[in-house]
Design a protein around this motif. Structure first.
Motif, PDB file in Angstrom:
ATOM      1  N   PHE A  64       0.822  -1.207   0.000  1.00 18.09           N
ATOM      2  CA  PHE A  64       0.000   0.000   0.000  1.00 18.09           C
ATOM      3  C   PHE A  64       0.857   1.259   0.000  1.00 18.09           C
ATOM      4  CE2 PHE A  64      -2.942  -3.165   1.620  1.00 18.09           C
ATOM      5  CZ  PHE A  64      -4.114  -2.837   0.953  1.00 18.09           C
ATOM      6  N   THR A  65       0.284   2.337  -0.552  1.00 19.15           N
ATOM      7  CA  THR A  65       0.924   3.644  -0.437  1.00 19.15           C
ATOM      8  C   THR A  65       0.446   4.264   0.864  1.00 19.15           C
ATOM      9  OG1 THR A  65       0.973   3.938  -2.814  1.00 19.15           O
ATOM     10  CG2 THR A  65       1.171   5.916  -1.488  1.00 19.15           C
ATOM     11  N   VAL A  66       1.406   4.576   1.745  1.00 17.48           N
ATOM     12  CA  VAL A  66       1.051   5.054   3.074  1.00 17.48           C
ATOM     13  C   VAL A  66       1.732   6.392   3.320  1.00 17.48           C
ATOM     14  CG1 VAL A  66       0.977   4.454   5.534  1.00 17.48           C
ATOM     15  CG2 VAL A  66       1.065   2.633   3.819  1.00 17.48           C
ATOM     16  N   GLY A  67       1.007   7.306   3.882  1.00 18.99           N
ATOM     17  CA  GLY A  67       1.585   8.591   4.250  1.00 18.99           C
ATOM     18  C   GLY A  67       1.360   8.839   5.730  1.00 18.99           C
ATOM     19  N   LYS A  68       2.222   9.691   6.296  1.00 19.90           N
ATOM     20  CA  LYS A  68       2.075  10.027   7.708  1.00 19.90           C
ATOM     21  C   LYS A  68       1.819  11.527   7.779  1.00 19.90           C
ATOM     22  CE  LYS A  68       5.571   9.157  10.662  1.00 19.90           C
ATOM     23  NZ  LYS A  68       6.562   8.385  11.444  1.00 19.90           N
ATOM     24  N   THR A  69       0.768  11.926   8.477  1.00 21.48           N
ATOM     25  CA  THR A  69       0.448  13.355   8.597  1.00 21.48           C
ATOM     26  C   THR A  69       0.185  13.672  10.059  1.00 21.48           C
ATOM     27  OG1 THR A  69      -1.273  12.648   7.047  1.00 21.48           O
ATOM     28  CG2 THR A  69      -0.740  14.989   7.095  1.00 21.48           C
ATOM     29  N   ASP A  70       0.380  14.926  10.420  1.00 20.89           N
ATOM     30  CA  ASP A  70       0.019  15.359  11.766  1.00 20.89           C
ATOM     31  C   ASP A  70      -1.402  15.901  11.774  1.00 20.89           C
ATOM     32  OD1 ASP A  70       2.460  14.687  12.667  1.00 20.89           O
ATOM     33  OD2 ASP A  70       3.290  16.722  12.667  1.00 20.89           O
ATOM     34  N   VAL A  71      -2.118  15.545  12.806  1.00 20.71           N
ATOM     35  CA  VAL A  71      -3.461  16.094  12.992  1.00 20.71           C
ATOM     36  C   VAL A  71      -3.554  16.605  14.428  1.00 20.71           C
ATOM     37  CG1 VAL A  71      -4.609  14.697  11.235  1.00 20.71           C
ATOM     38  CG2 VAL A  71      -4.340  13.768  13.538  1.00 20.71           C
ATOM     39  N   ILE A  72      -4.637  17.273  14.747  1.00 21.97           N
ATOM     40  CA  ILE A  72      -4.850  17.761  16.113  1.00 21.97           C
ATOM     41  C   ILE A  72      -6.037  17.000  16.688  1.00 21.97           C
ATOM     42  CG2 ILE A  72      -5.477  19.761  17.536  1.00 21.97           C
ATOM     43  CD1 ILE A  72      -4.312  21.536  15.301  1.00 21.97           C
ATOM     44  N   ALA A  73      -5.897  16.516  17.929  1.00 21.76           N
ATOM     45  CA  ALA A  73      -7.002  15.833  18.601  1.00 21.76           C
ATOM     46  C   ALA A  73      -7.502  16.739  19.722  1.00 21.76           C
ATOM     47  CB  ALA A  73      -6.538  14.496  19.145  1.00 21.76           C
TER      48      ALA A  73
ATOM     49  N   MET B 370      -9.270   7.410 -24.203  1.00 16.13           N
ATOM     50  CA  MET B 370      -7.969   7.072 -23.656  1.00 16.13           C
ATOM     51  C   MET B 370      -8.011   7.298 -22.154  1.00 16.13           C
ATOM     52  SD  MET B 370      -4.346   8.629 -24.855  1.00 16.13           S
ATOM     53  CE  MET B 370      -3.898   9.870 -23.689  1.00 16.13           C
ATOM     54  N   SER B 371      -7.595   6.279 -21.405  1.00  8.66           N
ATOM     55  CA  SER B 371      -7.478   6.441 -19.964  1.00  8.66           C
ATOM     56  C   SER B 371      -6.024   6.282 -19.587  1.00  8.66           C
ATOM     57  CB  SER B 371      -8.274   5.370 -19.217  1.00  8.66           C
ATOM     58  OG  SER B 371      -9.600   5.380 -19.623  1.00  8.66           O
ATOM     59  N   VAL B 372      -5.584   7.109 -18.664  1.00  8.03           N
ATOM     60  CA  VAL B 372      -4.222   7.004 -18.174  1.00  8.03           C
ATOM     61  C   VAL B 372      -4.289   6.542 -16.726  1.00  8.03           C
ATOM     62  CG1 VAL B 372      -2.096   8.254 -17.707  1.00  8.03           C
ATOM     63  CG2 VAL B 372      -3.483   8.857 -19.690  1.00  8.03           C
ATOM     64  N   LEU B 373      -3.688   5.391 -16.463  1.00  6.12           N
ATOM     65  CA  LEU B 373      -3.626   4.887 -15.102  1.00  6.12           C
ATOM     66  C   LEU B 373      -2.270   5.273 -14.528  1.00  6.12           C
ATOM     67  CD1 LEU B 373      -5.975   3.267 -16.304  1.00  6.12           C
ATOM     68  CD2 LEU B 373      -5.129   1.251 -15.129  1.00  6.12           C
ATOM     69  N   VAL B 374      -2.273   5.913 -13.389  1.00  7.17           N
ATOM     70  CA  VAL B 374      -1.016   6.321 -12.761  1.00  7.17           C
ATOM     71  C   VAL B 374      -0.948   5.715 -11.369  1.00  7.17           C
ATOM     72  CG1 VAL B 374       0.407   8.273 -12.018  1.00  7.17           C
ATOM     73  CG2 VAL B 374      -1.042   8.495 -14.032  1.00  7.17           C
ATOM     74  N   GLU B 375       0.144   5.022 -11.102  1.00  6.85           N
ATOM     75  CA  GLU B 375       0.311   4.443  -9.771  1.00  6.85           C
ATOM     76  C   GLU B 375       0.656   5.553  -8.773  1.00  6.85           C
ATOM     77  OE1 GLU B 375       3.054   1.203  -9.612  1.00  6.85           O
ATOM     78  OE2 GLU B 375       1.804  -0.079 -10.878  1.00  6.85           O
ATOM     79  N   VAL B 376      -0.007   5.515  -7.637  1.00  4.28           N
ATOM     80  CA  VAL B 376       0.211   6.540  -6.616  1.00  4.28           C
ATOM     81  C   VAL B 376       1.395   6.132  -5.744  1.00  4.28           C
ATOM     82  CG1 VAL B 376      -0.782   7.686  -4.607  1.00  4.28           C
ATOM     83  CG2 VAL B 376      -2.192   7.237  -6.604  1.00  4.28           C
ATOM     84  N   SER B 377       2.510   6.838  -5.912  1.00  2.28           N
ATOM     85  CA  SER B 377       3.680   6.566  -5.084  1.00  2.28           C
ATOM     86  C   SER B 377       3.597   7.468  -3.856  1.00  2.28           C
ATOM     87  CB  SER B 377       4.946   6.893  -5.857  1.00  2.28           C
ATOM     88  OG  SER B 377       4.997   8.288  -6.056  1.00  2.28           O
ATOM     89  N   GLU B 378       4.495   7.236  -2.899  1.00  2.57           N
ATOM     90  CA  GLU B 378       4.440   8.059  -1.690  1.00  2.57           C
ATOM     91  C   GLU B 378       4.815   9.515  -1.952  1.00  2.57           C
ATOM     92  OE1 GLU B 378       6.156   5.776   1.530  1.00  2.57           O
ATOM     93  OE2 GLU B 378       4.516   4.334   1.273  1.00  2.57           O
ATOM     94  N   HIS B 379       5.543   9.761  -3.048  1.00  4.23           N
ATOM     95  CA  HIS B 379       5.897  11.148  -3.371  1.00  4.23           C
ATOM     96  C   HIS B 379       4.679  11.991  -3.718  1.00  4.23           C
ATOM     97  CE1 HIS B 379       9.594   8.876  -4.369  1.00  4.23           C
ATOM     98  NE2 HIS B 379      10.119   9.840  -3.659  1.00  4.23           N
ATOM     99  N   ILE B 380       3.740  11.365  -4.357  1.00  3.22           N
ATOM    100  CA  ILE B 380       2.598  12.166  -4.810  1.00  3.22           C
ATOM    101  C   ILE B 380       1.376  11.967  -3.935  1.00  3.22           C
ATOM    102  CG2 ILE B 380       3.344  12.263  -7.202  1.00  3.22           C
ATOM    103  CD1 ILE B 380       1.268  10.082  -7.830  1.00  3.22           C
ATOM    104  N   PHE B 381       1.437  11.015  -3.036  1.00  3.31           N
ATOM    105  CA  PHE B 381       0.272  10.735  -2.207  1.00  3.31           C
ATOM    106  C   PHE B 381       0.022  11.870  -1.229  1.00  3.31           C
ATOM    107  CE2 PHE B 381      -1.557   8.480   1.612  1.00  3.31           C
ATOM    108  CZ  PHE B 381      -2.834   8.411   1.093  1.00  3.31           C
ATOM    109  N   SER B 382      -1.231  12.151  -0.986  1.00  2.00           N
ATOM    110  CA  SER B 382      -1.609  13.123   0.039  1.00  2.00           C
ATOM    111  C   SER B 382      -2.809  12.556   0.769  1.00  2.00           C
ATOM    112  CB  SER B 382      -1.983  14.449  -0.616  1.00  2.00           C
ATOM    113  OG  SER B 382      -2.714  15.234   0.299  1.00  2.00           O
ATOM    114  N   ASP B 383      -2.966  12.967   2.029  1.00  5.85           N
ATOM    115  CA  ASP B 383      -4.149  12.520   2.768  1.00  5.85           C
ATOM    116  C   ASP B 383      -5.335  13.415   2.455  1.00  5.85           C
ATOM    117  OD1 ASP B 383      -2.835  14.633   3.994  1.00  5.85           O
ATOM    118  OD2 ASP B 383      -3.798  14.234   5.914  1.00  5.85           O
ATOM    119  N   GLU B 384      -5.144  14.359   1.549  1.00  4.24           N
ATOM    120  CA  GLU B 384      -6.244  15.253   1.191  1.00  4.24           C
ATOM    121  C   GLU B 384      -6.733  14.972  -0.217  1.00  4.24           C
ATOM    122  OE1 GLU B 384      -5.257  19.386   1.953  1.00  4.24           O
ATOM    123  OE2 GLU B 384      -4.167  18.754   3.753  1.00  4.24           O
ATOM    124  N   ILE B 385      -8.033  14.731  -0.338  1.00  3.70           N
ATOM    125  CA  ILE B 385      -8.676  14.457  -1.624  1.00  3.70           C
ATOM    126  C   ILE B 385      -8.384  15.572  -2.630  1.00  3.70           C
ATOM    127  CG2 ILE B 385     -10.957  14.381  -2.757  1.00  3.70           C
ATOM    128  CD1 ILE B 385     -10.722  11.872  -1.268  1.00  3.70           C
TER     129      ILE B 385
END
Lengths: 143, 433
Positions: A64-73, B370-385
């Motif tokens: 899996f691609t995993v990231g670590k972020t800081d949040v506030i609780a 045409m669809s482009v599938l891109v693997e999400v690496s940790e460099h580009i991953f974000s916890d924000e949509i």
């Protein structure tokens, strides 16, 4: 006072969430809180766990691609207006919520609100000034 | 009807002697005027005077899209820019377009070969020709346009897009000939059903379709749905544009090459040895009469076969079979040439995106997608949509800007793109052609 959260990229296909929780269970990692944000094609799973590094490593090993972020609780009394008071404070300070989720602790007296703000340092000082209780990662796990 | 019977029905020796004279002049001219040609020929130890027969063509060095790219934009032109009255361009391997130029005589030549091609499909003065090829840098629209005018037929320069309006125009103007990509022809057929216009209400008789690969089953579908005879046309901007080869109404097997201007060869793509008529190999063209941008032994990367048997129409021009594939990984999506390497270039250009990608091509309804599938690496991953959606939009708009094709972007988990022997499979073409 920040809490480490891990975030996992989820492709929108069956069994992915089950796979993550299976990996965490096998590594004896306890989930304290979680939320899933989803779009038509993908989702992001956000987790507060007792062993952050172990969780990250085991999920990475599982592909899996995993990231670590800081949040506030923020701990607030579990009664009407608890969340509103925090958001009013944030709003007055012109802080934006990127996302949030919440859970009620075991005693049922308090709720824990997990926030990601656009400006985290400012959010921490504003909330502390207003007397809100911010929890550390250890404190969350001890609840 | 044969447009220029004296040329198109010449006994082969007569045609070949014209070809040889033109070839000798052309080789002489490029050797004298274009330094890259001269140095390549010198390196190969061949002089213009060595070309004594058509068979001597084999001594001349090949040219490829790389040569065009290396001499971008105008380095292979043989005339000063004051004599170039038009340029066209198509996409190239690294996002750099292939540029071609035309003198006044070239534009006339193009109109002439295109009008002869139209005549092969039975188009004549009095026809209302609905030209739905795109107008612009792409050679399709304008190339066909000048040919229709040279023939004396009426051109409706409708270009692509807005299918419903196109149908109204076809009905109200009485379009009798349709020029479009085959997939757009099917798209129009579908739109006709939507707006409640039946093929009987139209005067359409013949459709001339090219600029993308299409199958016999697609031809049958176009013919059935539009109630027309659908014929195949071949061309590429490097050689001139549309009008290099054209199917006549007497055969379903192969397009007559306008051989008095474009000399074809079939070569083995591995050994580069010329192959006899009838064998399958890579199609190579030499332009015999073009001025501004002649090409000697240009490897098209298209796989075909030359058919020498006489045609029922009376033309002695050799035929090339419908293109069977490519020797490289070029894809043609809605008439646009797309190389996976171009996409890689776009992705590398977006900070942090590793090029673990896959290109998926589908035919949805009648249009290529045409669809482009891109693997999400940790460099580009974000916890924000928001951040990840921003990334997909950025990829989408860069692909549109550089490749000229609208695509869907799908972010996928790492290692979800199939790899064989460690190498990712870059292209999945699900079109049934």
């Amino acid at each position: 006072m920040r809490v480490e959260q891990i975030a996992v990229f989820l492709e929108n296909k069956s069994g992915r969430l089950a796979e993550i929780t299976r990996i965490l269970a096998e590594n004896e990692i306890n989930i304290r809180a979680l939320s899933v944000a989803d779009t038509a094609d993908f989702g992001i799973l956000r987790l507060i766990v007792d062993k952050v590094d172990a969780a990250k490593e085991s999920l990475q090993a599982g592909g899996f691609t995993v990231g670590k972020t800081d949040v506030i609780a923020v701990e607030v009394p579990d009664r009407t207006g608890g969340l509103a008071s925090v958001l009013d404070t944030a709003n007055d300070a012109q802080l934006n919520v990127e996302y949030m989720y919440a859970f009620v602790n075991k005693s049922g007296e308090n709720a824990v609100l997990i926030f990601r703000f656009d400006r985290m340092d400012q959010a921490i000082s504003v909330l502390q000034e207003k007397g809100f209780v911010l929890l550390s990662g250890e404190e969350i796990c001890a609840l | 009807m044969i447009w220029v019977e004296e040329v198109e029905s010449l006994p082969r020796p007569g045609l070949e002697s014209i070809q040889l004279k033109r070839l000798q002049l052309q080789v002489q001219r490029v050797y004298e005027t274009v330094a890259p040609y001269r140095s390549k020929m010198d390196a190969a130890g061949v002089k213009p005077a060595d070309i004594r027969s058509l068979a001597d063509l084999k001594y001349l060095p090949y040219n490829t899209k790389d040569d065009l790219r290396d001499n971008y934009p105008f380095g292979l032109f043989t005339v000063p820019m004051e004599e170039v009255i038009r340029v066209h361009a198509s996409s190239g391997t690294t996002g750099q377009p292939t540029v071609v130029g035309y003198t006044e005589a070239d534009i006339k030549l193009w109109a002439s070969v295109m009008s002869r091609a139209l005549a092969m499909a039975g188009v004549t003065r009095g026809d209302m020709v609905h030209n739905a090829y795109g107008y612009g840098l792409f050679t399709g629209g304008l190339g066909a346009h000048y040919g229709i005018e040279a023939l004396g037929a009426t051109v409706i320069p409708v270009s692509g897009g807005n299918s419903k309006r196109q149908i109204t125009i076809m009905r109200d103007f009485g379009s009798s000939v349709l020029l479009s990509t085959p997939s757009y022809a099917l798209n129009l057929a579908e739109a006709m059903a939507d707006v409640g216009v039946s093929p009987e209400e139209l005067k359409l008789r013949v459709g001339i379709h090219g600029a993308e690969p299409w199958s016999e089953s697609m031809r049958e579908e176009v013919e059935r749905k539009l109630g027309i005879k659908a014929v195949d046309i071949y061309g590429l901007s490097e050689i001139i544009g549309p009008g290099v080869a054209m199917e006549c109404l007497h055969t379903d097997r192969g397009m007559h090459i306008l051989e008095d201007h474009f000399l074809p060869e079939i070569v083995d793509p591995d050994t580069l040895e010329p192959l006899p008529y009838g064998e399958v190999g890579e199609l190579v063209f030499t332009t015999l009469t073009k001025e501004a941008f002649p090409l000697i032994r240009y490897r098209t990367k298209d796989i075909s076969r030359l058919i020498a048997e006489p045609c029922a129409c009376g033309r002695t021009l050799v035929r090339m079979e419908k293109v069977m594939g490519r020797t490289d990984d070029m894809l043609i999506i809605r008439g646009v040439n797309v190389f996976p390497s171009q996409l890689e270039h776009v992705l590398v250009g977006i900070e942090g995106v590793e090029p673990h990608y896959q290109l998926e091509v589908n035919r949805e309804g009648n249009l290529d997608t045409m669809s482009v599938l891109v693997e999400v690496s940790e460099h580009i991953f974000s916890d924000e949509i928001r951040v990840l959606e921003g990334l997909t939009k950025r990829i989408q708009s860069d692909v549109k800007d550089i490749l000229g094709v609208t695509c869907k972007v799908k972010l996928v988990e790492p290692r979800s793109i199939t790899r064989s022997e460690g190498k990712a499979q870059r292209v999945i073409d699900n079109r049934k052609l």
